[in-house]
Design an enzyme around this catalytic site. Structure first.
Site, mmCIF file in Angstrom:
data_model
loop_
_atom_site.group_PDB
_atom_site.id
_atom_site.type_symbol
_atom_site.label_atom_id
_atom_site.label_comp_id
_atom_site.label_asym_id
_atom_site.label_seq_id
_atom_site.Cartn_x
_atom_site.Cartn_y
_atom_site.Cartn_z
ATOM 1 N N LYS A 1 13.225 72.004 83.170
ATOM 2 C CA LYS A 1 12.353 73.058 82.844
ATOM 3 C C LYS A 1 12.106 73.753 84.065
ATOM 4 O O LYS A 1 11.838 75.180 84.081
ATOM 5 C CB LYS A 1 10.962 72.550 82.224
ATOM 6 C CG LYS A 1 11.086 71.699 80.676
ATOM 7 C CD LYS A 1 11.639 72.900 79.986
ATOM 8 C CE LYS A 1 10.620 74.093 79.629
ATOM 9 N NZ LYS A 1 11.224 75.183 78.540
ATOM 10 N N SER B 1 12.591 68.188 74.986
ATOM 11 C CA SER B 1 11.271 68.272 75.759
ATOM 12 C C SER B 1 10.659 66.816 75.846
ATOM 13 O O SER B 1 9.434 66.621 76.322
ATOM 14 C CB SER B 1 10.311 69.091 74.837
ATOM 15 O OG SER B 1 10.119 68.560 73.485
ATOM 16 N N TYR C 1 13.565 65.841 82.640
ATOM 17 C CA TYR C 1 12.853 66.828 81.624
ATOM 18 C C TYR C 1 12.410 67.827 82.750
ATOM 19 O O TYR C 1 12.664 69.146 82.362
ATOM 20 C CB TYR C 1 11.973 66.102 80.526
ATOM 21 C CG TYR C 1 11.258 66.956 80.160
ATOM 22 C CD1 TYR C 1 11.586 68.156 79.497
ATOM 23 C CD2 TYR C 1 9.776 67.166 80.227
ATOM 24 C CE1 TYR C 1 11.006 69.373 79.054
ATOM 25 C CE2 TYR C 1 8.777 68.117 79.734
ATOM 26 C CZ TYR C 1 9.268 69.245 79.217
ATOM 27 O OH TYR C 1 8.535 70.078 78.491
ATOM 28 N N SER C 2 11.141 67.663 83.481
ATOM 29 C CA SER C 2 10.550 68.562 84.293
ATOM 30 C C SER C 2 11.466 69.183 85.161
ATOM 31 O O SER C 2 11.255 70.356 85.223
ATOM 32 C CB SER C 2 9.307 67.994 84.811
ATOM 33 O OG SER C 2 9.622 66.836 85.568
ATOM 34 N N ALA C 3 12.466 68.687 85.746
ATOM 35 C CA ALA C 3 13.152 69.375 86.625
ATOM 36 C C ALA C 3 14.130 70.188 86.060
ATOM 37 O O ALA C 3 14.561 71.390 86.365
ATOM 38 C CB ALA C 3 14.255 68.334 87.331
ATOM 39 N N ASN D 1 -5.221 58.391 79.130
ATOM 40 C CA ASN D 1 -4.326 58.028 77.785
ATOM 41 C C ASN D 1 -5.133 57.098 77.044
ATOM 42 O O ASN D 1 -5.462 56.927 75.640
ATOM 43 C CB ASN D 1 -3.102 57.811 78.114
ATOM 44 C CG ASN D 1 -2.013 58.885 78.710
ATOM 45 O OD1 ASN D 1 -2.308 60.022 78.509
ATOM 46 N ND2 ASN D 1 -1.148 58.449 79.149
ATOM 47 N N ASN E 1 -0.443 69.333 77.513
ATOM 48 C CA ASN E 1 -0.224 68.502 76.501
ATOM 49 C C ASN E 1 -0.590 69.121 75.157
ATOM 50 O O ASN E 1 -2.115 69.186 74.837
ATOM 51 C CB ASN E 1 -0.463 66.803 76.609
ATOM 52 C CG ASN E 1 0.455 66.343 77.511
ATOM 53 O OD1 ASN E 1 0.807 66.454 78.319
ATOM 54 N ND2 ASN E 1 0.167 64.904 76.767
ATOM 55 N N PHE F 1 11.311 79.086 72.846
ATOM 56 C CA PHE F 1 10.944 77.783 72.911
ATOM 57 C C PHE F 1 11.698 76.722 72.781
ATOM 58 O O PHE F 1 11.500 75.601 73.200
ATOM 59 C CB PHE F 1 10.116 77.437 71.269
ATOM 60 C CG PHE F 1 8.897 78.316 71.211
ATOM 61 C CD1 PHE F 1 7.663 77.839 71.397
ATOM 62 C CD2 PHE F 1 8.856 79.454 70.525
ATOM 63 C CE1 PHE F 1 6.391 78.589 71.315
ATOM 64 C CE2 PHE F 1 7.810 80.291 70.111
ATOM 65 C CZ PHE F 1 6.657 79.758 70.959
ATOM 66 N N THR G 1 6.055 74.326 80.757
ATOM 67 C CA THR G 1 5.283 73.174 80.694
ATOM 68 C C THR G 1 4.458 72.983 81.791
ATOM 69 O O THR G 1 5.080 73.301 83.141
ATOM 70 C CB THR G 1 6.209 71.854 80.438
ATOM 71 O OG1 THR G 1 5.172 70.504 80.607
ATOM 72 C CG2 THR G 1 6.964 71.502 81.506
ATOM 73 N N ASP G 2 3.486 72.340 81.993
ATOM 74 C CA ASP G 2 2.562 71.888 83.366
ATOM 75 C C ASP G 2 3.337 70.705 84.083
ATOM 76 O O ASP G 2 3.168 70.827 85.336
ATOM 77 C CB ASP G 2 1.294 71.333 82.950
ATOM 78 C CG ASP G 2 1.173 70.109 82.232
ATOM 79 O OD1 ASP G 2 2.162 69.559 81.396
ATOM 80 O OD2 ASP G 2 -0.160 69.731 81.943
ATOM 81 N N GLU G 3 4.342 69.941 83.627
ATOM 82 C CA GLU G 3 5.054 68.948 84.126
ATOM 83 C C GLU G 3 5.814 69.473 85.281
ATOM 84 O O GLU G 3 6.304 68.895 86.175
ATOM 85 C CB GLU G 3 5.715 68.019 83.199
ATOM 86 C CG GLU G 3 4.990 67.669 82.146
ATOM 87 C CD GLU G 3 5.606 66.563 81.092
ATOM 88 O OE1 GLU G 3 6.482 65.790 81.857
ATOM 89 O OE2 GLU G 3 5.422 66.357 80.040
#
Length: 355
Positions: free
Chosen positions: A162, A83, A158-160, A257, A187, A79, A132-134
């Protein structure tokens, strides 16, 4: 036993608590205790011989090697990660260090450990990487949901980072045969979530009578997954997932949102009414974050078909449990929102101002 990295954070901590409650298998929990890691999340395990906490960094290869050699785990559940998208915009270096280099360091030590195992332990070992889905990028309103074969198109530091870690995990399976599993989740929300993320931030601000900052026009769409549903899915993947495979985990709940915030406000109006007015009166639109992805959506047909998993909580039932937990644990909230947290929130939202 299991070696869990990042097990004092939000999702990792919930996984440790729920796994010990259900299975009782011993866990060694390695966590660096950055701002989002909190030993109070694990307070109920104090004195429990099944749980060993070790403060340390996944980049510390000597420490990781020592824990693997001593504990002889049947699986590693990974984990540990930086994030939060907003933090990655202000300071991407830490995200590359932990998410990419940290995962690489961990994979190297796990590969060495796994290579030395005798059968059947070598065949039965698993390395489960939580992502993550991102990593899939952003969807339009009419695009189909992300599947496990959706091309990667990360849009934030962040997503890059991951995505980079996901690719490393895939490569270690295909190159070295390491029996890896990857999960990409939507999320998460629920107990023990650090109040920089949308729901706990809104609850915290609402109870304090502060503005509820909503980025842009509030029409960004996310799929919402109750954290204990996520933990149950991880256990299923760990138990029965096919090595080398990726499994999307989602809540089957796409919401804008602004609608999420309004739903939350209505629950707070019932549970703890304001002296005057309604919580929704506090909603304030602020300048959007740079590169804000418009929509995420998860197709969970694969995990449902192969592992018979699906979320147990609806957004309504999960949100009610989440609100109740935060209302009942204001001491926890008060502790984690002191000092550095306040400085961060002020920095992030002050520069945005009203939209």
């Amino acid at each position: 036993m299991l070696l869990v990295t990042g097990g004092a954070g939000f999702i990792g901590g919930n996984f440790v608590l729920s796994t010990l409650a259900q299975a009782g298998e011993p866990i060694v929990n390695l966590d660096k205790l950055t701002y989002a890691g909190n030993l109070r999340n694990l307070e109920s395990l104090r004195g429990d011989a099944r749980h060993r906490f070790v403060r340390g960094d996944i980049c510390d290869r000597a420490l990781v090697a020592k824990l693997l050699a001593e504990g002889r785990p049947r699986a590693v559940v990974h984990f540990a990660a930086e994030s939060h998208v907003d933090r990655s915009i202000y300071g991407p270096a830490e995200f590359v260090q932990t998410n990419v280099l940290g995962t690489f360091s961990l994979l190297e030590e796990v590969r060495a450990y796994w290579s030395g195992l005798a059968e059947p332990g070598r065949r039965e070992f698993r390395f489960l990487h939580v992502s993550t889905d991102e990593v899939y990028g952003s969807l339009s309103a009419t695009d189909p949901a992300f599947t496990e074969t959706t091309p990667y198109a990360p849009n934030s530091p962040y997503s890059a980072s991951k995505a980079g870690s996901d690719h490393l995990v895939r490569a270690y399976h295909h190159t070295y045969g390491l029996p890896t599993l990857t999960t990409n989740c939507s999320n998460n929300y629920g107990p023990y979530q650090f109040p920089e993320k949308l729901l706990p931030l809104m609850i915290h601000n609402a109870l304090a009578g502060k503005p509820l900052p909503v980025y842009g026009d509030g029409q960004n769409v996310r799929d919402w997954l109750y954290v204990l549903d996520h933990c149950a899915a991880i256990r299923e993947v760990l138990a029965r997932g096919r090595p080398g495979e990726t499994y999307n985990i989602g809540g089957n709940c796409e919401m804008k949102n602004l609608d999420v915030v309004k739903t939350l406000c209505a629950l707070l109006d019932e549970a703890r009414p304001r002296a005057s007015g309604r919580y929704a009166d506090l909603v304030t639109f602020v300048t959007d974050r740079p590169g804000h992805d418009r929509r995420y959506a998860m197709d969970i047909a694969k995990i449902r078909r192969e592992l018979s998993w699906q979320p147990a909580e609806s957004f309504e039932s999960g949100l009610k449990k989440t609100v109740r937990w935060y209302l009942d644990h204001q001491d926890w909230v008060g502790e984690v929102t002191s000092g550095a947290y306040r400085n961060w929130v002020e920095t992030n939202y002050a520069v945005r101002g009203s939209a």
